[in-house]
Design a protein around this motif. Sequence first.
Motif, PDB file in Angstrom:
ATOM      1  N   LEU A 206     -15.047  60.828  94.483  1.00 53.73           N
ATOM      2  CA  LEU A 206     -15.063  61.857  95.525  1.00 53.73           C
ATOM      3  C   LEU A 206     -14.133  63.021  95.181  1.00 53.73           C
ATOM      4  CD1 LEU A 206     -16.056  62.668  98.371  1.00 53.73           C
ATOM      5  CD2 LEU A 206     -14.093  61.426  99.280  1.00 53.73           C
ATOM      6  N   VAL A 207     -12.917  62.711  94.734  1.00 48.76           N
ATOM      7  CA  VAL A 207     -11.956  63.762  94.370  1.00 48.76           C
ATOM      8  C   VAL A 207     -12.460  64.563  93.173  1.00 48.76           C
ATOM      9  CG1 VAL A 207      -9.616  64.185  93.474  1.00 48.76           C
ATOM     10  CG2 VAL A 207      -9.957  62.589  95.356  1.00 48.76           C
ATOM     11  N   GLY A 208     -13.073  63.885  92.213  1.00 48.02           N
ATOM     12  CA  GLY A 208     -13.614  64.582  91.045  1.00 48.02           C
ATOM     13  C   GLY A 208     -14.716  65.560  91.420  1.00 48.02           C
ATOM     14  N   ILE A 209     -15.577  65.159  92.339  1.00 50.80           N
ATOM     15  CA  ILE A 209     -16.669  66.042  92.777  1.00 50.80           C
ATOM     16  C   ILE A 209     -16.121  67.167  93.654  1.00 50.80           C
ATOM     17  CG2 ILE A 209     -18.763  66.164  94.175  1.00 50.80           C
ATOM     18  CD1 ILE A 209     -19.370  63.271  93.141  1.00 50.80           C
ATOM     19  N   LEU A 210     -15.302  66.817  94.645  1.00 49.49           N
ATOM     20  CA  LEU A 210     -14.729  67.846  95.521  1.00 49.49           C
ATOM     21  C   LEU A 210     -13.844  68.812  94.750  1.00 49.49           C
ATOM     22  CD1 LEU A 210     -13.773  65.814  98.720  1.00 49.49           C
ATOM     23  CD2 LEU A 210     -15.631  67.462  98.448  1.00 49.49           C
ATOM     24  N   GLY A 211     -13.157  68.300  93.742  1.00 54.35           N
ATOM     25  CA  GLY A 211     -12.280  69.149  92.945  1.00 54.35           C
ATOM     26  C   GLY A 211     -13.016  70.291  92.271  1.00 54.35           C
ATOM     27  N   LEU A 212     -14.290  70.092  91.969  1.00 54.95           N
ATOM     28  CA  LEU A 212     -15.080  71.158  91.360  1.00 54.95           C
ATOM     29  C   LEU A 212     -15.172  72.380  92.275  1.00 54.95           C
ATOM     30  CD1 LEU A 212     -17.986  68.964  89.957  1.00 54.95           C
ATOM     31  CD2 LEU A 212     -16.081  69.933  88.666  1.00 54.95           C
ATOM     32  N   PHE A 213     -15.117  72.140  93.569  1.00 52.88           N
ATOM     33  CA  PHE A 213     -15.229  73.218  94.550  1.00 52.88           C
ATOM     34  C   PHE A 213     -13.872  73.714  95.049  1.00 52.88           C
ATOM     35  CE2 PHE A 213     -18.971  70.507  94.818  1.00 52.88           C
ATOM     36  CZ  PHE A 213     -19.966  71.434  94.558  1.00 52.88           C
ATOM     37  N   LEU A 214     -12.823  72.908  94.845  1.00 52.79           N
ATOM     38  CA  LEU A 214     -11.502  73.262  95.361  1.00 52.79           C
ATOM     39  C   LEU A 214     -10.668  74.126  94.428  1.00 52.79           C
ATOM     40  CD1 LEU A 214     -10.403  69.887  97.004  1.00 52.79           C
ATOM     41  CD2 LEU A 214     -11.223  71.961  98.140  1.00 52.79           C
ATOM     42  N   VAL A 215     -10.922  74.035  93.124  1.00 56.59           N
ATOM     43  CA  VAL A 215     -10.117  74.794  92.161  1.00 56.59           C
ATOM     44  C   VAL A 215     -10.175  76.283  92.515  1.00 56.59           C
ATOM     45  CG1 VAL A 215      -9.882  75.469  89.742  1.00 56.59           C
ATOM     46  CG2 VAL A 215     -10.402  73.098  90.320  1.00 56.59           C
ATOM     47  N   GLY A 216      -9.000  76.864  92.641  1.00 57.27           N
ATOM     48  CA  GLY A 216      -8.904  78.289  92.953  1.00 57.27           C
ATOM     49  C   GLY A 216      -8.967  78.610  94.430  1.00 57.27           C
ATOM     50  N   SER A 217      -9.059  77.602  95.293  1.00 58.81           N
ATOM     51  CA  SER A 217      -9.116  77.873  96.724  1.00 58.81           C
ATOM     52  C   SER A 217      -7.796  77.500  97.395  1.00 58.81           C
ATOM     53  CB  SER A 217     -10.267  77.092  97.379  1.00 58.81           C
ATOM     54  OG  SER A 217      -9.883  75.758  97.645  1.00 58.81           O
ATOM     55  N   SER A 218      -7.631  77.955  98.624  1.00 61.29           N
ATOM     56  CA  SER A 218      -6.413  77.640  99.372  1.00 61.29           C
ATOM     57  C   SER A 218      -6.411  76.197  99.872  1.00 61.29           C
ATOM     58  CB  SER A 218      -6.259  78.605 100.552  1.00 61.29           C
ATOM     59  OG  SER A 218      -7.362  78.457 101.430  1.00 61.29           O
ATOM     60  N   LEU A 219      -7.522  75.489  99.760  1.00 61.42           N
ATOM     61  CA  LEU A 219      -7.606  74.088 100.171  1.00 61.42           C
ATOM     62  C   LEU A 219      -7.166  73.117  99.066  1.00 61.42           C
ATOM     63  CD1 LEU A 219     -11.030  74.169 102.042  1.00 61.42           C
ATOM     64  CD2 LEU A 219      -8.730  74.242 103.033  1.00 61.42           C
ATOM     65  N   ASN A 220      -6.840  73.658  97.917  1.00 62.48           N
ATOM     66  CA  ASN A 220      -6.471  72.851  96.747  1.00 62.48           C
ATOM     67  C   ASN A 220      -5.011  72.407  96.844  1.00 62.48           C
ATOM     68  OD1 ASN A 220      -6.480  71.631  94.259  1.00 62.48           O
ATOM     69  ND2 ASN A 220      -6.530  73.528  93.097  1.00 62.48           N
ATOM     70  N   ILE A 221      -4.694  71.560  97.841  1.00 67.77           N
ATOM     71  CA  ILE A 221      -3.297  71.204  98.108  1.00 67.77           C
ATOM     72  C   ILE A 221      -2.722  70.208  97.111  1.00 67.77           C
ATOM     73  CG2 ILE A 221      -3.443  71.744 100.565  1.00 67.77           C
ATOM     74  CD1 ILE A 221      -3.561  68.662 101.040  1.00 67.77           C
ATOM     75  N   ILE A 222      -3.559  69.656  96.214  1.00 67.47           N
ATOM     76  CA  ILE A 222      -3.003  68.778  95.182  1.00 67.47           C
ATOM     77  C   ILE A 222      -3.088  69.431  93.802  1.00 67.47           C
ATOM     78  CG2 ILE A 222      -3.216  66.597  96.416  1.00 67.47           C
ATOM     79  CD1 ILE A 222      -5.771  66.021  94.893  1.00 67.47           C
ATOM     80  N   ALA A 223      -3.273  70.737  93.787  1.00 65.20           N
ATOM     81  CA  ALA A 223      -3.200  71.544  92.562  1.00 65.20           C
ATOM     82  C   ALA A 223      -4.126  71.034  91.453  1.00 65.20           C
ATOM     83  CB  ALA A 223      -1.756  71.650  92.062  1.00 65.20           C
ATOM     84  N   LEU A 224      -5.383  70.823  91.790  1.00 67.48           N
ATOM     85  CA  LEU A 224      -6.343  70.354  90.791  1.00 67.48           C
ATOM     86  C   LEU A 224      -6.739  71.483  89.850  1.00 67.48           C
ATOM     87  CD1 LEU A 224      -8.699  68.369  93.177  1.00 67.48           C
ATOM     88  CD2 LEU A 224      -7.027  67.414  91.587  1.00 67.48           C
ATOM     89  N   ASN A 225      -7.016  71.116  88.591  1.00 66.91           N
ATOM     90  CA  ASN A 225      -7.610  72.057  87.650  1.00 66.91           C
ATOM     91  C   ASN A 225      -8.790  71.359  86.973  1.00 66.91           C
ATOM     92  OD1 ASN A 225      -6.489  70.401  85.657  1.00 66.91           O
ATOM     93  ND2 ASN A 225      -5.050  71.923  84.902  1.00 66.91           N
TER      94      ASN A 225
END
Length: 136
Positions: A85-104
């Motif tokens: 789930l995190v791997g899939i959601l992370g694709l959409f979170l990178v560069g957004s203000s919702l990226n609270i765990i600093a994914l790249n």
Amino acid sequence: MRTSPNRLIATIFGAVYLLVGVLGFFVTSGTGFFATEGANLIIFAVNPLHNVIHLAIGAALLLAGMNSITLSKTVNTTVGGVYLLVGILGLFLVGSSLNIIALNGADNVLHLASAVVLLGVALSQDKVVAASSARA
């Protein structure tokens, strides 16, 4: 532990994620707890919240691996599902203000790879033990 792939994988992944969680704190001094842009740990972005999550997941996996096959299968399945789930959601979170765990991007690849290994082992191995313990 040698006879159970689930216990072995849980123990190895648990130790690695605990180590990553600890090492992450060495590079995140001065980084905000929920910072959307983290500090680099090799090629992975981390912030203090990300480090705490690694510590918690590492501890859960390590404890499961040191206990029983059933617990290892359960924790491997749960953590694998969460990482998927995190791997899939992370694709959409990178560069957004919702990226609270600093994914790249590297984090996303690692989380998806971890999910494949954990779920693959949890869902395909130690079936005889699970079936015999269900009968008891």
